[in-house]
Design a protein around this motif. Structure first.
Motif, PDB file in Angstrom:
ATOM      1  N   HIS A   1       0.830  -1.196   0.000  1.00  0.00           N
ATOM      2  CA  HIS A   1       0.000   0.000   0.000  1.00  0.00           C
ATOM      3  C   HIS A   1       0.869   1.253   0.000  1.00  0.00           C
ATOM      4  N   VAL A   2       0.262   2.365  -0.389  1.00  0.00           N
ATOM      5  CA  VAL A   2       0.953   3.650  -0.345  1.00  0.00           C
ATOM      6  C   VAL A   2       1.455   3.888   1.080  1.00  0.00           C
ATOM      7  N   GLY A   3       2.699   4.371   1.176  1.00  0.00           N
ATOM      8  CA  GLY A   3       3.318   4.610   2.475  1.00  0.00           C
ATOM      9  C   GLY A   3       4.208   3.489   2.944  1.00  0.00           C
ATOM     10  N   ASP A   4       3.982   2.255   2.450  1.00  0.00           N
ATOM     11  CA  ASP A   4       4.859   1.132   2.798  1.00  0.00           C
ATOM     12  C   ASP A   4       6.274   1.408   2.278  1.00  0.00           C
ATOM     13  N   VAL A   5       7.251   0.825   2.949  1.00  0.00           N
ATOM     14  CA  VAL A   5       8.649   0.951   2.531  1.00  0.00           C
ATOM     15  C   VAL A   5       9.158  -0.423   2.125  1.00  0.00           C
ATOM     16  N   VAL A   6       9.740  -0.511   0.930  1.00  0.00           N
ATOM     17  CA  VAL A   6      10.282  -1.776   0.440  1.00  0.00           C
ATOM     18  C   VAL A   6      11.797  -1.658   0.275  1.00  0.00           C
TER      19      VAL A   6
ATOM     20  N   VAL B   1      16.140  -3.747  11.665  1.00  0.00           N
ATOM     21  CA  VAL B   1      15.449  -2.530  12.107  1.00  0.00           C
ATOM     22  C   VAL B   1      14.015  -2.438  11.594  1.00  0.00           C
ATOM     23  N   SER B   2      13.630  -3.335  10.688  1.00  0.00           N
ATOM     24  CA  SER B   2      12.355  -3.174   9.970  1.00  0.00           C
ATOM     25  C   SER B   2      11.124  -3.145  10.869  1.00  0.00           C
ATOM     26  N   ALA B   3      11.161  -3.906  11.962  1.00  0.00           N
ATOM     27  CA  ALA B   3       9.969  -3.986  12.818  1.00  0.00           C
ATOM     28  C   ALA B   3       9.835  -2.814  13.776  1.00  0.00           C
ATOM     29  N   ASP B   4      10.915  -2.065  13.971  1.00  0.00           N
ATOM     30  CA  ASP B   4      10.922  -1.036  15.019  1.00  0.00           C
ATOM     31  C   ASP B   4      10.851   0.386  14.501  1.00  0.00           C
ATOM     32  N   VAL B   5      10.842   0.573  13.187  1.00  0.00           N
ATOM     33  CA  VAL B   5      10.802   1.918  12.620  1.00  0.00           C
ATOM     34  C   VAL B   5       9.383   2.470  12.687  1.00  0.00           C
ATOM     35  N   THR B   6       9.251   3.702  13.137  1.00  0.00           N
ATOM     36  CA  THR B   6       7.944   4.364  13.167  1.00  0.00           C
ATOM     37  C   THR B   6       7.726   5.097  11.851  1.00  0.00           C
ATOM     38  N   LEU B   7       6.690   4.716  11.119  1.00  0.00           N
ATOM     39  CA  LEU B   7       6.377   5.322   9.823  1.00  0.00           C
ATOM     40  C   LEU B   7       5.154   6.227   9.945  1.00  0.00           C
ATOM     41  N   GLU B   8       5.134   7.262   9.119  1.00  0.00           N
ATOM     42  CA  GLU B   8       4.024   8.220   9.146  1.00  0.00           C
ATOM     43  C   GLU B   8       2.805   7.651   8.421  1.00  0.00           C
ATOM     44  N   ASN B   9       1.641   8.050   8.920  1.00  0.00           N
ATOM     45  CA  ASN B   9       0.385   7.568   8.356  1.00  0.00           C
ATOM     46  C   ASN B   9      -0.447   8.681   7.738  1.00  0.00           C
ATOM     47  N   CYS B  10      -0.160   9.933   8.103  1.00  0.00           N
ATOM     48  CA  CYS B  10      -0.953  11.072   7.632  1.00  0.00           C
ATOM     49  C   CYS B  10      -0.041  12.176   7.107  1.00  0.00           C
ATOM     50  N   THR B  11      -0.526  12.895   6.112  1.00  0.00           N
ATOM     51  CA  THR B  11       0.208  14.031   5.562  1.00  0.00           C
ATOM     52  C   THR B  11       0.033  15.243   6.464  1.00  0.00           C
TER      53      THR B  11
ATOM     54  N   ASP C   1      -1.422  17.948   5.788  1.00  0.00           N
ATOM     55  CA  ASP C   1      -2.787  18.487   5.684  1.00  0.00           C
ATOM     56  C   ASP C   1      -3.841  17.458   6.103  1.00  0.00           C
ATOM     57  N   ARG C   2      -3.387  16.453   6.885  1.00  0.00           N
ATOM     58  CA  ARG C   2      -4.263  15.468   7.525  1.00  0.00           C
ATOM     59  C   ARG C   2      -4.973  14.547   6.536  1.00  0.00           C
ATOM     60  N   LYS C   3      -4.340  14.267   5.428  1.00  0.00           N
ATOM     61  CA  LYS C   3      -4.834  13.214   4.548  1.00  0.00           C
ATOM     62  C   LYS C   3      -4.180  11.923   5.002  1.00  0.00           C
ATOM     63  N   CYS C   4      -4.980  10.984   5.499  1.00  0.00           N
ATOM     64  CA  CYS C   4      -4.428   9.794   6.141  1.00  0.00           C
ATOM     65  C   CYS C   4      -4.600   8.549   5.274  1.00  0.00           C
ATOM     66  N   LEU C   5      -3.667   7.638   5.427  1.00  0.00           N
ATOM     67  CA  LEU C   5      -3.696   6.377   4.699  1.00  0.00           C
ATOM     68  C   LEU C   5      -4.679   5.422   5.356  1.00  0.00           C
ATOM     69  N   PRO C   6      -5.298   4.540   4.578  1.00  0.00           N
ATOM     70  CA  PRO C   6      -6.280   3.607   5.151  1.00  0.00           C
ATOM     71  C   PRO C   6      -5.661   2.515   6.009  1.00  0.00           C
ATOM     72  N   SER C   7      -4.358   2.247   5.859  1.00  0.00           N
ATOM     73  CA  SER C   7      -3.711   1.215   6.661  1.00  0.00           C
ATOM     74  C   SER C   7      -2.369   1.733   7.160  1.00  0.00           C
ATOM     75  N   LYS C   8      -1.892   1.144   8.250  1.00  0.00           N
ATOM     76  CA  LYS C   8      -0.623   1.549   8.838  1.00  0.00           C
ATOM     77  C   LYS C   8       0.528   1.076   7.954  1.00  0.00           C
ATOM     78  N   PRO C   9       1.426   1.980   7.541  1.00  0.00           N
ATOM     79  CA  PRO C   9       2.549   1.568   6.692  1.00  0.00           C
ATOM     80  C   PRO C   9       3.479   0.590   7.412  1.00  0.00           C
ATOM     81  N   ARG C  10       4.159  -0.232   6.623  1.00  0.00           N
ATOM     82  CA  ARG C  10       5.090  -1.212   7.178  1.00  0.00           C
ATOM     83  C   ARG C  10       6.326  -1.284   6.312  1.00  0.00           C
ATOM     84  N   VAL C  11       7.362  -1.940   6.821  1.00  0.00           N
ATOM     85  CA  VAL C  11       8.624  -2.113   6.102  1.00  0.00           C
ATOM     86  C   VAL C  11       8.719  -3.557   5.626  1.00  0.00           C
TER      87      VAL C  11
END
Length: 325
Positions: A133-138, A209-219, A221-231
């Motif tokens: 999903h958008v916001g995920d890191v690969v 480090v992949s499980a412990d990184v805090t990723l952003e979920n909202c821009t 201007d408060r446009k938020c992603l439907p799911s929590k991003p992951r690595v």
């Protein structure tokens, strides 16, 4: 007798003058070479090894720069190289500009001018894997240049490769038949390369480090992603000179290459790093789905968020690598 000694002395003096002249010329030449040696070589010697961090796109660059301390700038081949530290690690930051050619030139220039212990591509990409999903890191294990291809002629409603090209390793997309890259061997001849690998040590650090990184979920201007991003560490990345925003081509790249993400630079950096035996890794956060979403392309809305998510993984990776030294 006196005359003979004088003649000998004159001959000796001439011989000494010639030797001194030759030595002087040599010393002057060496001094000239030292004077005109690239400043970057001196910089590399002074500062030891550095990790190169390459971005291609302005939002990525703007996300990256605030993390830097002790900034110093240099310019080579029209590319600005920014030296400093991130998380205590000596780095050289590069904004290459978009495209495989720009990325390859910037990478080779960095290798030529600095003592690099690794090259990391950081930034955004399009998502290909439908489970992402958008916001995920690969952080892919390997990269391929998908448009190293033959555009085949059509005969009787079918596209056929000329006989002297490699047998297709994947399905083709209409007239587009992906091919391996031909790499010249030092003693002549060529090798065929399909994938360029990421460095095993860098991948291992990314996994840690992949499980412990805090990723952003909202821009902002408060446009938020439907799911929590992951690595996600692993899988395949592909690069080409085209911006992909087409559902059919996206589906093809997933079937043909089992790709997680598609961009326009990382495979070129991987290729250049491979040729120079420099460790490589790419951290890509999904800013859009390469044509796979129902509405319009979402890159503009999420490119800054995705850039910051990629940066979060980069910073955690640098901390991990520093702890292992």
């Amino acid at each position: 007798m006196k005359h003979d000694i004088s003649a000998g002395s004159v001959a000796q003096r001439r011989s000494i003058r010639a030797a001194l002249g030759s030595m002087t010329a040599t010393l002057l030449m060496l001094a000239s070479l030292a004077t005109f040696a690239p400043a970057s070589a001196e910089t590399g010697a002074r500062h030891g090894s550095r990790t190169a961090i390459l971005c291609a796109y302005e939002p990525e660059w703007q996300a990256l720069l605030p993390s830097l301390t002790d900034r110093q700038d240099a310019t080579y081949a029209g590319v600005t190289f920014v030296l400093g530290r991130i998380e205590g690690t000596p780095v050289v930051l590069i904004e290459s500009g978009i495209s495989q050619v720009n990325a390859a030139i910037a990478t080779q220039t960095a290798i030529d001018h600095y003592n690099l212990d690794g090259i990391i591509v950081m930034g955004i990409s399009g998502g290909v894997d439908p489970d992402l999903h958008v916001g995920d890191v690969v952080v892919p294990t390997q990269w391929r240049e998908y448009l190293d291809s033959v555009f085949a002629r059509e005969q009787n409603g079918q596209y056929t490769l000329p006989s002297y090209f490699a047998v297709p390793q994947t399905e083709h997309f209409g007239m587009i038949f992906p091919q391996p890259v031909r790499i010249q061997k030092p003693m002549g001849g060529t090798d065929l390369h399909t994938w360029f690998p990421a460095d095993a040590r860098l991948l291992d650090a990314a996994r840690k480090v992949s499980a412990d990184v805090t990723l952003e979920n909202c821009t902002a201007d408060r446009k938020c992603l439907p799911s929590k991003p992951r690595v996600i560490v692993g899988g395949n990345g592909i690069s080409g000179p085209a911006f992909v925003d087409n559902a059919a081509f996206r589906e093809f790249t997933r079937r043909a290459f089992q790709a997680e993400a598609v961009d326009m630079e990382a495979a070129a950096v991987a290729h250049t790093s491979y040729m120079n035996k420099v460790p490589f890794l790419s951290i890509r956060s999904l800013s859009d789905l390469a044509g796979g979403n129902a509405g319009s392309n979402e890159m503009e809305a999420f490119q800054s968020l995705a850039s910051r998510n990629a940066l979060a993984v980069l910073r955690a990776l640098l901390v991990q690598l520093r702890s292992e030294r």
